[in-house]
Design a protein around this motif. Sequence first.
Motif, PDB file in Angstrom:
ATOM      1  N   GLU A   1    -120.384 -66.143  60.224  1.00  0.00           N
ATOM      2  CA  GLU A   1    -119.961 -66.015  58.661  1.00  0.00           C
ATOM      3  C   GLU A   1    -118.588 -65.837  58.343  1.00  0.00           C
ATOM      4  O   GLU A   1    -117.818 -65.238  59.057  1.00  0.00           O
ATOM      5  CB  GLU A   1    -120.639 -64.706  58.407  1.00  0.00           C
ATOM      6  N   GLY A   2    -118.143 -66.682  57.046  1.00  0.00           N
ATOM      7  CA  GLY A   2    -116.833 -66.404  56.765  1.00  0.00           C
ATOM      8  C   GLY A   2    -116.036 -67.341  57.313  1.00  0.00           C
ATOM      9  O   GLY A   2    -114.649 -67.225  56.945  1.00  0.00           O
ATOM     10  N   ILE A   3    -116.333 -68.068  58.322  1.00  0.00           N
ATOM     11  CA  ILE A   3    -115.570 -68.980  59.156  1.00  0.00           C
ATOM     12  C   ILE A   3    -115.585 -70.211  58.338  1.00  0.00           C
ATOM     13  O   ILE A   3    -116.501 -70.975  58.128  1.00  0.00           O
ATOM     14  CB  ILE A   3    -115.901 -69.183  60.470  1.00  0.00           C
ATOM     15  N   GLY A   4    -114.447 -71.149  58.360  1.00  0.00           N
ATOM     16  CA  GLY A   4    -114.265 -72.525  57.760  1.00  0.00           C
ATOM     17  C   GLY A   4    -114.157 -73.702  58.975  1.00  0.00           C
ATOM     18  O   GLY A   4    -114.008 -73.395  59.972  1.00  0.00           O
ATOM     19  N   TYR A   5    -114.371 -74.825  58.320  1.00  0.00           N
ATOM     20  CA  TYR A   5    -114.347 -75.849  59.246  1.00  0.00           C
ATOM     21  C   TYR A   5    -113.642 -77.070  58.524  1.00  0.00           C
ATOM     22  O   TYR A   5    -113.592 -77.252  57.358  1.00  0.00           O
ATOM     23  CB  TYR A   5    -115.641 -76.363  59.533  1.00  0.00           C
ATOM     24  N   ALA A   6    -113.371 -78.137  59.222  1.00  0.00           N
ATOM     25  CA  ALA A   6    -112.408 -79.401  58.926  1.00  0.00           C
ATOM     26  C   ALA A   6    -113.101 -80.382  60.001  1.00  0.00           C
ATOM     27  O   ALA A   6    -113.703 -80.158  61.140  1.00  0.00           O
ATOM     28  CB  ALA A   6    -111.182 -79.317  58.854  1.00  0.00           C
ATOM     29  N   GLN A   7    -113.231 -81.878  59.379  1.00  0.00           N
ATOM     30  CA  GLN A   7    -113.790 -82.887  60.110  1.00  0.00           C
ATOM     31  C   GLN A   7    -112.480 -83.514  60.405  1.00  0.00           C
ATOM     32  O   GLN A   7    -111.481 -83.722  59.882  1.00  0.00           O
ATOM     33  CB  GLN A   7    -114.596 -83.863  59.231  1.00  0.00           C
ATOM     34  N   GLU A   8    -112.435 -83.875  61.956  1.00  0.00           N
ATOM     35  CA  GLU A   8    -111.315 -84.519  62.375  1.00  0.00           C
ATOM     36  C   GLU A   8    -111.150 -85.975  61.964  1.00  0.00           C
ATOM     37  O   GLU A   8    -112.045 -86.949  61.372  1.00  0.00           O
ATOM     38  CB  GLU A   8    -111.485 -84.557  64.010  1.00  0.00           C
ATOM     39  N   THR A   9    -109.812 -86.387  61.814  1.00  0.00           N
ATOM     40  CA  THR A   9    -109.482 -87.553  61.362  1.00  0.00           C
ATOM     41  C   THR A   9    -108.834 -88.491  62.049  1.00  0.00           C
ATOM     42  O   THR A   9    -108.359 -89.643  61.569  1.00  0.00           O
ATOM     43  CB  THR A   9    -108.509 -87.267  59.856  1.00  0.00           C
ATOM     44  N   TYR A  10    -108.613 -88.218  63.418  1.00  0.00           N
ATOM     45  CA  TYR A  10    -107.674 -88.940  64.157  1.00  0.00           C
ATOM     46  C   TYR A  10    -108.332 -90.389  64.659  1.00  0.00           C
ATOM     47  O   TYR A  10    -107.696 -91.403  65.069  1.00  0.00           O
ATOM     48  CB  TYR A  10    -107.602 -88.298  65.564  1.00  0.00           C
ATOM     49  N   GLY A  11    -109.784 -90.533  64.261  1.00  0.00           N
ATOM     50  CA  GLY A  11    -110.418 -91.915  64.435  1.00  0.00           C
ATOM     51  C   GLY A  11    -110.264 -92.851  63.288  1.00  0.00           C
ATOM     52  O   GLY A  11    -110.555 -94.116  63.487  1.00  0.00           O
ATOM     53  N   ILE A  12    -109.717 -92.249  62.152  1.00  0.00           N
ATOM     54  CA  ILE A  12    -109.788 -93.025  61.221  1.00  0.00           C
ATOM     55  C   ILE A  12    -108.814 -94.315  61.198  1.00  0.00           C
ATOM     56  O   ILE A  12    -109.069 -95.239  60.694  1.00  0.00           O
ATOM     57  CB  ILE A  12    -109.407 -92.395  59.761  1.00  0.00           C
TER      58      ILE A  12
END
Length: 276
Positions: free
Chosen positions: A243-254
């Motif tokens: 709860e209360g924790i954020g996330y991002a999606q990795e972009t190194y494969g783009i």
Amino acid sequence: MNKPLLGALFALALTGAGAAPALASPAPQADTQAVDFAGTVALSNCSGSVVRMPDSQPGDPALVMSNGHCLESGMPGPGEVVVDEPSSRTFTLLDADASDVATLKASKVAYGTMTDTDVSMYELTSTYQQIEDEYGIKALELQDQHPEQGKAVTVVSGYWKKTYSCSVDGFAHELREGDWTFKDSIRYTSECQIIGGTSGSPLVDDATGKVVGVNNTTNESGEECTVNNPCEVDESGNVTVHEGIGYAQETYGIPACFGEGSKLDLNAEGCTLPKP
């Protein structure tokens, strides 16, 4: 996911009175460089950034990266991939001090999906060189290596003109939110208390200034695997809620998926983005 914002009043309600002015980042550590707003953009409902691949050329059409759930056509369903869809969307380009310096225009959605990741890539009517010559703004470079745990990072929101500084706490094997599943997501330490409107913000490695992810969601109320309350699922199927924790999606494969002239090639060697 961090809700796309439909209007300024709704946006202000999310953050409380007086939250809109730009806030300064904490002073950078000795082994980091200051992260500013140059190259970030504000969408009508989200944040984003002008990004380049390591091999991009000055004359290539510039690309803007945001979230798949920020697409003007609405959120893609599970398994849905948008490719080469005409678009005339506009983006407000910011300089280092978060001042509005230009309006950039898309020619198309080059790519968009919420399957395995949550990303949209718009091709602009301007080249990288034209943006640099006219406005003095360089695109942010996408790192083509997997991000590292423990690295100091900054979420840079063009919509709010605000930064959030924290570290990479770890990686979620699967992140499930409603009907969607994201793979190998970046988990933030608790300092990055991201909010609606920060969706699509670049996640910048403080040490290199390169983009390692695209900000996309946070667990708002402790629910398990519901919309706005993603859960983590490990290789054994165990479910964890932060709860209360954020996330991002990795972009190194783009970068492996975009070649000469900023052209998307989902069949290129090393490209692992989902196909239509």
